[in-house]
Motif scaffolding. Structure first.
Motif, PDB file in Angstrom:
ATOM      1  N   GLU A   1      54.376  47.587  28.374  1.00  0.00           N
ATOM      2  CA  GLU A   1      55.668  47.033  28.773  1.00  0.00           C
ATOM      3  C   GLU A   1      55.509  45.953  29.829  1.00  0.00           C
ATOM      4  O   GLU A   1      56.241  44.968  29.829  1.00  0.00           O
ATOM      5  N   ARG A   2      54.534  46.104  30.699  1.00  0.00           N
ATOM      6  CA  ARG A   2      54.391  45.188  31.840  1.00  0.00           C
ATOM      7  C   ARG A   2      53.623  43.931  31.495  1.00  0.00           C
ATOM      8  O   ARG A   2      53.750  42.917  32.183  1.00  0.00           O
ATOM      9  N   GLY A   3      52.796  43.948  30.452  1.00  0.00           N
ATOM     10  CA  GLY A   3      51.947  42.807  30.148  1.00  0.00           C
ATOM     11  C   GLY A   3      50.565  42.988  30.747  1.00  0.00           C
ATOM     12  O   GLY A   3      50.344  43.841  31.614  1.00  0.00           O
ATOM     13  N   ALA A   4      49.616  42.189  30.291  1.00  0.00           N
ATOM     14  CA  ALA A   4      48.204  42.393  30.638  1.00  0.00           C
ATOM     15  C   ALA A   4      47.746  41.609  31.861  1.00  0.00           C
ATOM     16  O   ALA A   4      46.606  41.781  32.302  1.00  0.00           O
ATOM     17  N   ASN A   5      48.583  40.748  32.429  1.00  0.00           N
ATOM     18  CA  ASN A   5      48.137  39.981  33.602  1.00  0.00           C
ATOM     19  C   ASN A   5      47.754  40.893  34.760  1.00  0.00           C
ATOM     20  O   ASN A   5      46.724  40.708  35.419  1.00  0.00           O
ATOM     21  N   GLY A   6      48.591  41.881  35.026  1.00  0.00           N
ATOM     22  CA  GLY A   6      48.296  42.808  36.121  1.00  0.00           C
ATOM     23  C   GLY A   6      47.041  43.614  35.850  1.00  0.00           C
ATOM     24  O   GLY A   6      46.262  43.905  36.766  1.00  0.00           O
ATOM     25  N   LEU A   7      46.830  43.982  34.597  1.00  0.00           N
ATOM     26  CA  LEU A   7      45.617  44.716  34.231  1.00  0.00           C
ATOM     27  C   LEU A   7      44.386  43.857  34.478  1.00  0.00           C
ATOM     28  O   LEU A   7      43.357  44.341  34.974  1.00  0.00           O
ATOM     29  N   ALA A   8      44.473  42.572  34.146  1.00  0.00           N
ATOM     30  CA  ALA A   8      43.344  41.669  34.360  1.00  0.00           C
ATOM     31  C   ALA A   8      43.044  41.497  35.845  1.00  0.00           C
ATOM     32  O   ALA A   8      41.875  41.437  36.254  1.00  0.00           O
ATOM     33  N   GLU A   9      44.090  41.415  36.666  1.00  0.00           N
ATOM     34  CA  GLU A   9      43.895  41.315  38.120  1.00  0.00           C
ATOM     35  C   GLU A   9      43.192  42.561  38.644  1.00  0.00           C
ATOM     36  O   GLU A   9      42.266  42.480  39.458  1.00  0.00           O
ATOM     37  N   LEU A  10      43.635  43.718  38.184  1.00  0.00           N
ATOM     38  CA  LEU A  10      43.033  44.977  38.614  1.00  0.00           C
ATOM     39  C   LEU A  10      41.583  45.070  38.152  1.00  0.00           C
ATOM     40  O   LEU A  10      40.718  45.540  38.887  1.00  0.00           O
ATOM     41  N   ALA A  11      41.311  44.637  36.946  1.00  0.00           N
ATOM     42  CA  ALA A  11      39.953  44.715  36.401  1.00  0.00           C
ATOM     43  C   ALA A  11      38.973  43.862  37.203  1.00  0.00           C
ATOM     44  O   ALA A  11      37.818  44.259  37.402  1.00  0.00           O
ATOM     45  N   LEU A  12      39.413  42.690  37.662  1.00  0.00           N
ATOM     46  CA  LEU A  12      38.511  41.824  38.439  1.00  0.00           C
ATOM     47  C   LEU A  12      38.004  42.514  39.695  1.00  0.00           C
ATOM     48  O   LEU A  12      36.876  42.276  40.133  1.00  0.00           O
ATOM     49  N   LYS A  13      38.818  43.377  40.272  1.00  0.00           N
ATOM     50  CA  LYS A  13      38.387  44.099  41.474  1.00  0.00           C
ATOM     51  C   LYS A  13      37.253  45.069  41.171  1.00  0.00           C
ATOM     52  O   LYS A  13      36.505  45.457  42.064  1.00  0.00           O
ATOM     53  N   ASP A  14      37.135  45.463  39.900  1.00  0.00           N
ATOM     54  CA  ASP A  14      36.048  46.333  39.468  1.00  0.00           C
ATOM     55  C   ASP A  14      34.905  45.547  38.823  1.00  0.00           C
ATOM     56  O   ASP A  14      34.022  46.134  38.192  1.00  0.00           O
ATOM     57  N   GLY A  15      34.935  44.224  38.974  1.00  0.00           N
ATOM     58  CA  GLY A  15      33.864  43.405  38.398  1.00  0.00           C
ATOM     59  C   GLY A  15      33.960  43.266  36.892  1.00  0.00           C
ATOM     60  O   GLY A  15      32.948  43.090  36.211  1.00  0.00           O
ATOM     61  N   ILE A  16      35.180  43.330  36.360  1.00  0.00           N
ATOM     62  CA  ILE A  16      35.403  43.214  34.915  1.00  0.00           C
ATOM     63  C   ILE A  16      36.336  42.035  34.668  1.00  0.00           C
ATOM     64  O   ILE A  16      37.425  41.961  35.238  1.00  0.00           O
ATOM     65  N   TRP A  17      35.906  41.118  33.828  1.00  0.00           N
ATOM     66  CA  TRP A  17      36.734  39.966  33.491  1.00  0.00           C
ATOM     67  C   TRP A  17      37.388  40.214  32.137  1.00  0.00           C
ATOM     68  O   TRP A  17      36.718  40.350  31.133  1.00  0.00           O
TER      69      TRP A  17
END
Length: 472
Positions: free
Chosen positions: A417-433
């Motif tokens: 529902e929220r979209g993947a932008n926030g997920l991508a931001e969160l993933a970068l903090k874990d070293g995942i692009w």
């Protein structure tokens, strides 16, 4: 030398990447590893400790970014000298980059600090045709300097253009070398085509989703873009007809084989309907076919069906030879190619003949086809593995080509529902692009879709993050 005893307890121990990073740091701090000493190669380390090459490569990359190691092509990984600025009593903590247009379009290509590059658009370095490149470079070293000292022909290196024309004939596309113009990759080719065919304010049709860099180029050129849905079976031709009748566009931009980002290919019936619509509405069709070499089945080529009347065809070698060898090509009607060549010369002069000679030699070298087959096989295996992870998490997969670089999937959980932008931001903090759907939308809308490069998406850490982030 390195005291590494991997603890594989799920959910309790640090990740294997973190364990390996810590083991190397301890070895350097205790001087078991001294400045300048070489570390085992990625493959050797992985074999010795029964871990994946992906784990070792990710750990080594993180150690380089923190200043513990240095990496040089041909020399492998070595312990950094004490005076290296990044090396201090306490290692610098890794900080994720900011997820914005600047990083996506420029900084990303120089950013080697991210361990898991699921969102990238290229093959891993160890998958590339290293032997073929080395042989081509040795061959080039024997060419007299005076033969490669000048600008070269505006259309590019003639023997390579002839080889391209011969290769296209095998797909039913009859052209000669005078219809082939070499460029610095397909992206450069798209830019020259846009500059030649279109003017600011023109309306063009693009796929939804579409190649991210194309959308940026069209914005910079002042184009008005109208999106036409693209799915597993190809372009929505009813939507194409409506858009063409309503907006009177000048051109349609399309990927035919293994589309970026969806990974889907068009079928023959879809191809004929696209060309019929282009004829009815007077559209140019710009066919980006960069991934055809990676396709395993038969996929129609619009330019071959059209006879190069309305279709401008683009291909290149970044996906199969090397992204750093920037060689692509444009194929079109002879008069149009002449106009595109004028644009090419006006904005950038000739393309580097040295690179074109390297590509020509790699293609001529007998192992090239075997390299393509090996790459297809490895990608097929990666597709199967990544799709299994997605199925376990309940992701919706657009197409399952079993070939090419990409899988396009809709994530679940709250992100649907929220979209993947926030997920991508969160993933970068874990070293995942990750590459969220907004990159590939003409409207830049935040969607729950994500593009996965299967060659970089088998890491357990990626799927552990997805579960913990609530994407399932």
């Amino acid at each position: 030398m390195i005291d590494f005893q991997p603890d594989r307890a799920r959910g309790q121990a640090p990740t294997l990447v973190e364990q390996l990073v810590a083991a190397v740091q301890r070895a350097i701090e205790t001087q078991a590893l001294r400045p300048g000493m070489a570390l085992p190669s990625v493959r050797e380390f992985a074999r010795q400790y029964a871990v994946s090459t992906f784990t070792v490569a990710s750990a080594y990359s993180r150690l380089v970014s923190q200043g513990w190691l240095t990496a040089r092509p041909g020399a492998g990984y070595r312990v950094a000298a004490p005076e290296t600025p990044a090396r201090r009593a306490e290692p610098l903590s890794w900080e994720p980059p900011r997820l914005n247009d600047s990083w996506l379009l420029s900084d990303i290509f120089a950013d080697h600090s991210i361990p898991i590059k699921s969102g990238c658009g290229w093959l891993p370095g160890e998958w590339l045709n290293e032997e073929g490149l080395h042989m081509a470079l040795r061959h080039l070293g024997r060419v007299p300097a005076m033969r490669i000292a000048n600008y070269g022909h505006p259309y590019g290196y003639a023997p390579l253009r002839e080889t391209i024309a011969a290769g296209l004939a095998a797909h039913g596309m009859e052209v000669d070398a005078s219809q082939v113009l070499l460029t610095q990759g397909v992206t450069h080719g798209l830019d020259t085509v846009i500059r030649t065919l279109l003017r600011p304010g023109d309306t063009v049709l693009v796929e939804q989703p579409a190649y991210a860099n194309l959308l940026q180029m069209l914005r910079l050129a002042g184009m008005r873009t109208v999106a036409v849905p693209r799915g597993a079976e190809g372009l929505d031709c009813e939507a194409l007809e409506r858009a063409a009748a309503l907006h009177r566009p000048r051109a349609l931009f399309i990927n035919t084989a293994l589309q970026n980002p969806s990974g889907a290919s068009i079928g023959m019936a879809n191809a004929f309907r696209i060309l019929q619509a282009a004829e009815r509405h007077g559209l140019w069709v710009v066919e980006d076919d960069i991934s055809r070499e990676l396709a395993t089945g038969l996929t129609p080529m619009l330019a071959a069906l059209d006879g190069s009347r309305r279709v401008v065809y683009l291909g290149g070698y970044s996906k199969v030879i090397s992204p750093s060898v920037r060689v692509g090509y444009v194929v079109a009607h002879r008069d149009l190619v002449r106009d595109i060549a004028r644009t090419k010369m006006a904005v950038g002069l000739t393309t580097p003949e040295i690179m074109e000679r390297i590509v020509h030699q790699v293609i001529r070298e007998g192992r090239y086809r075997a390299h393509i087959e090996r790459t297809r096989e490895r990608l097929g295996q990666a597709h199967a593995a990544v799709a299994r992870h997605m199925d376990e998490l309940g992701f919706e997969i657009c197409a399952r080509p079993g070939a090419g670089l990409f899988l396009w999937a809709k994530v679940g959980g709250t992100w649907r529902e929220r979209g993947a932008n926030g997920l991508a931001e969160l993933a970068l903090k874990d070293g995942i692009w990750l590459a969220p759907g907004s990159y590939f939308e003409a409207s830049e809308a935040d969607t729950p879709w994500v593009r996965f490069n299967v060659a970089y998406s088998e890491a357990p850490e990626l799927w552990r993050f997805m579960r913990n982030a609530g994407a399932a």
